[in-house]
Write an enzyme that holds these catalytic residues in place. Sequence first.
Site, PDB file in Angstrom:
ATOM      1  N   HIS A 153     -24.126 -39.754 -59.598  1.00  0.00           N
ATOM      2  CA  HIS A 153     -23.466 -39.088 -58.482  1.00  0.00           C
ATOM      3  C   HIS A 153     -22.767 -40.015 -57.488  1.00  0.00           C
ATOM      4  O   HIS A 153     -22.993 -39.956 -56.283  1.00  0.00           O
ATOM      5  CB  HIS A 153     -24.460 -38.207 -57.726  1.00  0.00           C
ATOM      6  CG  HIS A 153     -24.962 -37.031 -58.508  1.00  0.00           C
ATOM      7  ND1 HIS A 153     -24.169 -36.323 -59.389  1.00  0.00           N
ATOM      8  CD2 HIS A 153     -26.177 -36.431 -58.542  1.00  0.00           C
ATOM      9  CE1 HIS A 153     -24.880 -35.330 -59.915  1.00  0.00           C
ATOM     10  NE2 HIS A 153     -26.104 -35.393 -59.438  1.00  0.00           N
ATOM     11  N   HIS A 205     -24.963 -30.094 -54.391  1.00  0.00           N
ATOM     12  CA  HIS A 205     -26.229 -30.198 -55.120  1.00  0.00           C
ATOM     13  C   HIS A 205     -27.322 -29.370 -54.433  1.00  0.00           C
ATOM     14  O   HIS A 205     -28.424 -29.857 -54.181  1.00  0.00           O
ATOM     15  CB  HIS A 205     -26.646 -31.668 -55.211  1.00  0.00           C
ATOM     16  CG  HIS A 205     -27.390 -32.020 -56.455  1.00  0.00           C
ATOM     17  ND1 HIS A 205     -28.661 -31.567 -56.708  1.00  0.00           N
ATOM     18  CD2 HIS A 205     -27.043 -32.775 -57.529  1.00  0.00           C
ATOM     19  CE1 HIS A 205     -29.073 -32.053 -57.859  1.00  0.00           C
ATOM     20  NE2 HIS A 205     -28.099 -32.782 -58.388  1.00  0.00           N
ATOM     21  N   THR A 206     -27.043 -28.102 -54.174  1.00  0.00           N
ATOM     22  CA  THR A 206     -28.017 -27.212 -53.554  1.00  0.00           C
ATOM     23  C   THR A 206     -29.089 -26.821 -54.562  1.00  0.00           C
ATOM     24  O   THR A 206     -28.785 -26.468 -55.704  1.00  0.00           O
ATOM     25  CB  THR A 206     -27.334 -25.937 -53.031  1.00  0.00           C
ATOM     26  OG1 THR A 206     -26.164 -26.292 -52.300  1.00  0.00           O
ATOM     27  CG2 THR A 206     -28.260 -25.148 -52.133  1.00  0.00           C
ATOM     28  N   ASP A 210     -30.823 -29.830 -68.190  1.00  0.00           N
ATOM     29  CA  ASP A 210     -29.990 -30.775 -67.429  1.00  0.00           C
ATOM     30  C   ASP A 210     -28.694 -30.890 -68.230  1.00  0.00           C
ATOM     31  O   ASP A 210     -28.427 -31.890 -68.876  1.00  0.00           O
ATOM     32  CB  ASP A 210     -30.693 -32.123 -67.305  1.00  0.00           C
ATOM     33  CG  ASP A 210     -30.056 -33.049 -66.271  1.00  0.00           C
ATOM     34  OD1 ASP A 210     -28.971 -32.700 -65.767  1.00  0.00           O
ATOM     35  OD2 ASP A 210     -30.637 -34.107 -65.972  1.00  0.00           O
ATOM     36  N   GLU A 239     -24.316 -26.794 -60.482  1.00  0.00           N
ATOM     37  CA  GLU A 239     -23.390 -27.779 -59.921  1.00  0.00           C
ATOM     38  C   GLU A 239     -22.000 -27.559 -60.526  1.00  0.00           C
ATOM     39  O   GLU A 239     -21.732 -27.971 -61.653  1.00  0.00           O
ATOM     40  CB  GLU A 239     -23.898 -29.189 -60.216  1.00  0.00           C
ATOM     41  CG  GLU A 239     -25.319 -29.452 -59.721  1.00  0.00           C
ATOM     42  CD  GLU A 239     -25.920 -30.685 -60.365  1.00  0.00           C
ATOM     43  OE1 GLU A 239     -25.237 -31.732 -60.417  1.00  0.00           O
ATOM     44  OE2 GLU A 239     -27.067 -30.593 -60.847  1.00  0.00           O
TER      45      GLU A 239
END
Length: 341
Positions: free
Chosen positions: A107, A178-179, A242, A306
């Site tokens: 990130h 990125h909540t 993921d 995301e």
Amino acid sequence: MKENQISTGRFIDGKEIFAVELTNSLGSKVKIYNYGAIVSEFIVQNAIGEQQDIVLGFDDIDGYLNEDYVSNDYPYLGVVVGRYSNRIKDGKYSIDGVDYEMAQSLHGGLIGFDKKVWDILPTVDPSLTLQYVSPDGEEGFPGKLTVQLTFKLSDANELILDYKAVTDAPTALNLTHHTYFNLNKNGENIADHYLRIPAGNYLAQDKDYVVTGALVPVTGTRHDFLGGKTIGQDWDAAEGYDQSFVLDKPYGELGLASETTETSSGLKLEVYTTEPVAHFYTAKYLNTATGKGGRAYGPYSAFCIETQHYPNSVNVPEFPTTILRPGQTYAQTTIFKVSHT
């Protein structure tokens, strides 16, 4: 919608950190810090009439600045991610024949947009617009980049994120938020959340979760959420998910990225985006001991959707470009809409 700006009394590099609260006619409230553009609260009324906070975070700004949190498998709780979300193969890429290298981290580098104090810009309507100017060379990225992120909370319980960015030199850019969400009224494991993702393909990844460039049909795999199912139905209990999904919608148009429902609260979360990809993460590496109210956050206590461009696009020529050039404007919209089932 109304807004309220509150000082936290904390400063970083001489810049003050504020909390800004947005409220609507339904009594919903979103709290956002100008540090990292963090969505710290998203409080809605659930189907049984209770006020419920559906995002993970901390009770105050100190939690986000705590050294143990930052250094202990830092999970990017509720932050904006940039300049480049997800993983770039070996931290290397080229633009117009020039090679660039950044830290091999997730990130956007070691000190990304998530650890910056953003400027609060004046707005005409009740909303919050944050701006960050990233200098040329920051975290190995070329060009001076100016990013604006506007948050609005509609009376339809839509949290709307509008991103815009310009640069003075060609640069790689792939922004997301990125909540971490949990719709269970008691914040329990998210395995029983029911999820639908309108994506017929997902992106293959290597052992380090780096996108390789191959598209894989979801049919017959555990990644098939086309018809909807509980998150835990087909997952590997040791891994969760993921994974990046390529959305079945026209490129660049606003469309559905995911729909999640939960029985105990009767809540439904729909995510809409102009981006082509939704990366679905079930928080395998989350390990935070002192979340809101002293609650511990562990693996699978939340999920993230995301919205972004194809990860590692800078190294996969077949993918849509993530290179922003002078004279162009980067723009994307993502909407988190909450309703009752």
